[in-house]
Design a protein around this motif. Structure first.
Motif, PDB file in Angstrom:
ATOM      1  N   PRO A 113       0.829  -1.219   0.000  1.00 48.88           N
ATOM      2  CA  PRO A 113       0.000   0.000   0.000  1.00 48.88           C
ATOM      3  C   PRO A 113       0.862   1.269   0.000  1.00 48.88           C
ATOM      4  N   GLU A 114       0.212   2.367  -0.248  1.00 51.53           N
ATOM      5  CA  GLU A 114       0.893   3.645  -0.396  1.00 51.53           C
ATOM      6  C   GLU A 114       1.677   4.072   0.849  1.00 51.53           C
ATOM      7  N   PRO A 115       1.186   3.844   2.108  1.00 57.27           N
ATOM      8  CA  PRO A 115       1.999   4.266   3.271  1.00 57.27           C
ATOM      9  C   PRO A 115       3.357   3.585   3.324  1.00 57.27           C
ATOM     10  N   LEU A 116       3.441   2.388   2.740  1.00 55.67           N
ATOM     11  CA  LEU A 116       4.704   1.649   2.780  1.00 55.67           C
ATOM     12  C   LEU A 116       5.470   1.738   1.467  1.00 55.67           C
ATOM     13  N   GLN A 117       4.994   2.546   0.575  1.00 53.66           N
ATOM     14  CA  GLN A 117       5.599   2.617  -0.744  1.00 53.66           C
ATOM     15  C   GLN A 117       7.030   3.183  -0.652  1.00 53.66           C
TER      16      GLN A 117
ATOM     17  N   GLN B 265       9.653   1.746   0.728  1.00 55.39           N
ATOM     18  CA  GLN B 265      10.486   1.166   1.779  1.00 55.39           C
ATOM     19  C   GLN B 265      11.026  -0.185   1.338  1.00 55.39           C
ATOM     20  N   SER B 266      12.126  -0.574   1.969  1.00 56.16           N
ATOM     21  CA  SER B 266      12.748  -1.857   1.633  1.00 56.16           C
ATOM     22  C   SER B 266      11.801  -2.987   1.982  1.00 56.16           C
ATOM     23  N   LEU B 267      11.708  -3.952   1.098  1.00 57.01           N
ATOM     24  CA  LEU B 267      10.809  -5.075   1.304  1.00 57.01           C
ATOM     25  C   LEU B 267      11.203  -5.892   2.521  1.00 57.01           C
ATOM     26  N   LEU B 268      12.476  -5.987   2.792  1.00 56.63           N
ATOM     27  CA  LEU B 268      12.918  -6.743   3.973  1.00 56.63           C
ATOM     28  C   LEU B 268      12.507  -6.050   5.262  1.00 56.63           C
ATOM     29  N   THR B 269      12.502  -4.708   5.237  1.00 60.04           N
ATOM     30  CA  THR B 269      12.084  -3.975   6.443  1.00 60.04           C
ATOM     31  C   THR B 269      10.591  -4.122   6.677  1.00 60.04           C
ATOM     32  N   VAL B 270       9.799  -4.089   5.634  1.00 60.60           N
ATOM     33  CA  VAL B 270       8.349  -4.196   5.766  1.00 60.60           C
ATOM     34  C   VAL B 270       7.945  -5.597   6.206  1.00 60.60           C
ATOM     35  N   CYS B 271       8.523  -6.602   5.554  1.00 56.36           N
ATOM     36  CA  CYS B 271       8.134  -7.982   5.830  1.00 56.36           C
ATOM     37  C   CYS B 271       8.925  -8.601   6.959  1.00 56.36           C
ATOM     38  N   GLN B 272      10.001  -7.871   7.440  1.00 56.79           N
ATOM     39  CA  GLN B 272      10.851  -8.390   8.507  1.00 56.79           C
ATOM     40  C   GLN B 272      11.384  -9.777   8.141  1.00 56.79           C
ATOM     41  N   LEU B 273      11.944  -9.874   6.908  1.00 52.05           N
ATOM     42  CA  LEU B 273      12.534 -11.132   6.452  1.00 52.05           C
ATOM     43  C   LEU B 273      13.991 -11.207   6.907  1.00 52.05           C
ATOM     44  N   PRO B 274      14.464 -12.379   7.250  1.00 54.66           N
ATOM     45  CA  PRO B 274      15.885 -12.504   7.620  1.00 54.66           C
ATOM     46  C   PRO B 274      16.772 -12.326   6.392  1.00 54.66           C
ATOM     47  N   LEU B 275      17.922 -11.735   6.592  1.00 56.82           N
ATOM     48  CA  LEU B 275      18.870 -11.567   5.499  1.00 56.82           C
ATOM     49  C   LEU B 275      19.355 -12.924   5.014  1.00 56.82           C
ATOM     50  N   PRO B 276      19.512 -13.084   3.734  1.00 57.06           N
ATOM     51  CA  PRO B 276      19.979 -14.370   3.221  1.00 57.06           C
ATOM     52  C   PRO B 276      21.401 -14.643   3.650  1.00 57.06           C
ATOM     53  N   THR B 277      21.660 -15.869   4.026  1.00 56.83           N
ATOM     54  CA  THR B 277      23.004 -16.284   4.446  1.00 56.83           C
ATOM     55  C   THR B 277      23.787 -16.730   3.225  1.00 56.83           C
ATOM     56  N   ILE B 278      25.044 -16.290   3.168  1.00 59.04           N
ATOM     57  CA  ILE B 278      25.899 -16.625   2.042  1.00 59.04           C
ATOM     58  C   ILE B 278      27.023 -17.504   2.547  1.00 59.04           C
ATOM     59  N   ASN B 279      26.973 -18.739   2.194  1.00 66.32           N
ATOM     60  CA  ASN B 279      27.997 -19.699   2.598  1.00 66.32           C
ATOM     61  C   ASN B 279      28.986 -19.882   1.443  1.00 66.32           C
TER      62      ASN B 279
END
Length: 262
Positions: A20-24, A26-40
């Motif tokens: 929605p527009e209030p969240l337009q 912003q970073s998707l990871l911040t909005v969805c609170q997704l963990p950062l991908p781990t790079i092995n």
């Protein structure tokens, strides 16, 4: 996105919320609170390059500052493993009366040593001396440093035959690597065993003003001799030479020199 293994490019920087527009914006990871991908992955190229650069700079610097110390310690350890015996602890007699070291590439010096020094001291005179020469008495197949060590420590005296060379119109003493190494070993014997075995012969009348030579002349004048050009003075030179090879240099020191210097 949490359950899928599909890789999403630029997930942390370019993927942003559009609705929605209030969240337009912003970073998707911040909005969805997704963990950062781990790079092995293994060590990155940038880190490896930095480590290589540091090593490339540090190794030559350490080698320049501590290379000789490390080499000397390794030699001491290697000598201990081989059962090295200090020369002062050896009870074996001296094999030679004197070790004669000179520039073997200088033809004039070679001719003087073999045609004058060897004949006068080994084959004539009221006392004959046993001389050690690099080209004649060194053992073939051994390293130069081993032959040099044996020659210095198995001889009663070490005779340096020095000549004044000319390079670019400037007179200077011609000293090769063998003469330098011999000088260091003789100095080491003086420090460790309190034995002064150095005898210097100057073949040229005009010789460079070397600090060690000036100090040696003041400390023990009878151990520094010049080859006379006058044939009538040459018998006196050989008498002085025999005296220098037969006497203890420490007893010939100037009385004004303190024993603390030895």
């Amino acid at each position: 996105m949490r359950t899928s293994n599909t890789g999403i490019p630029h997930l942390t920087t370019a993927v942003r919320c559009g609705f929605p527009e209030p969240l337009q914006g912003q970073s998707l990871l911040t909005v969805c609170q997704l963990p950062l991908p781990t790079i092995n992955k293994p060590l990155s190229i940038r880190t490896a390059t930095a480590l290589f650069t540091c090593a490339f700079i540090a190794l030559p610097l350490l080698s320049h500052l501590y290379g000789w110390d490390v080499w000397y310690c390794l030699q001491i350890l290697w000598a201990g493993c081989k059962g090295y015996l200090h020369p002062s602890a050896s009870c074996s007699p001296k094999h030679y009366d004197a070790f004669v070291v000179f520039d073997t590439n200088n033809k004039a010096v070679r001719d003087w040593v073999y045609n004058e020094l060897v004949i006068r001291l080994e084959s004539s005179g009221y006392r004959r001396f046993s001389l050690c020469l690099e080209e004649r008495d060194w053992i073939p197949g051994l390293y130069c440093i081993e032959n040099l060590h044996h020659a210095v420590h198995s001889s009663g005296k070490t005779v340096f035959v020095l000549s004044n060379g000319t390079r670019n119109g400037v007179g200077e003493a011609t000293v090769n690597s063998v003469i330098r190494q011999t000088f260091f070993m003789v100095q080491q014997r003086l420090h460790d065993d309190k034995v002064d075995v150095a005898v210097l012969i100057l073949l040229d009348k005009m010789f460079p003003k070397l600090k060690y030579l000036q100090l040696r002349t003041r400390l023990c004048r009878k151990s520094v001799m010049s080859w006379p050009r006058n044939p009538q003075a040459q018998p006196l030179f050989w008498n002085q030479m025999r005296t220098a090879l037969s006497s203890d240099n420490l007893k010939l020191y100037d009385n004004n020199i303190s024993e603390s210097f030895i």
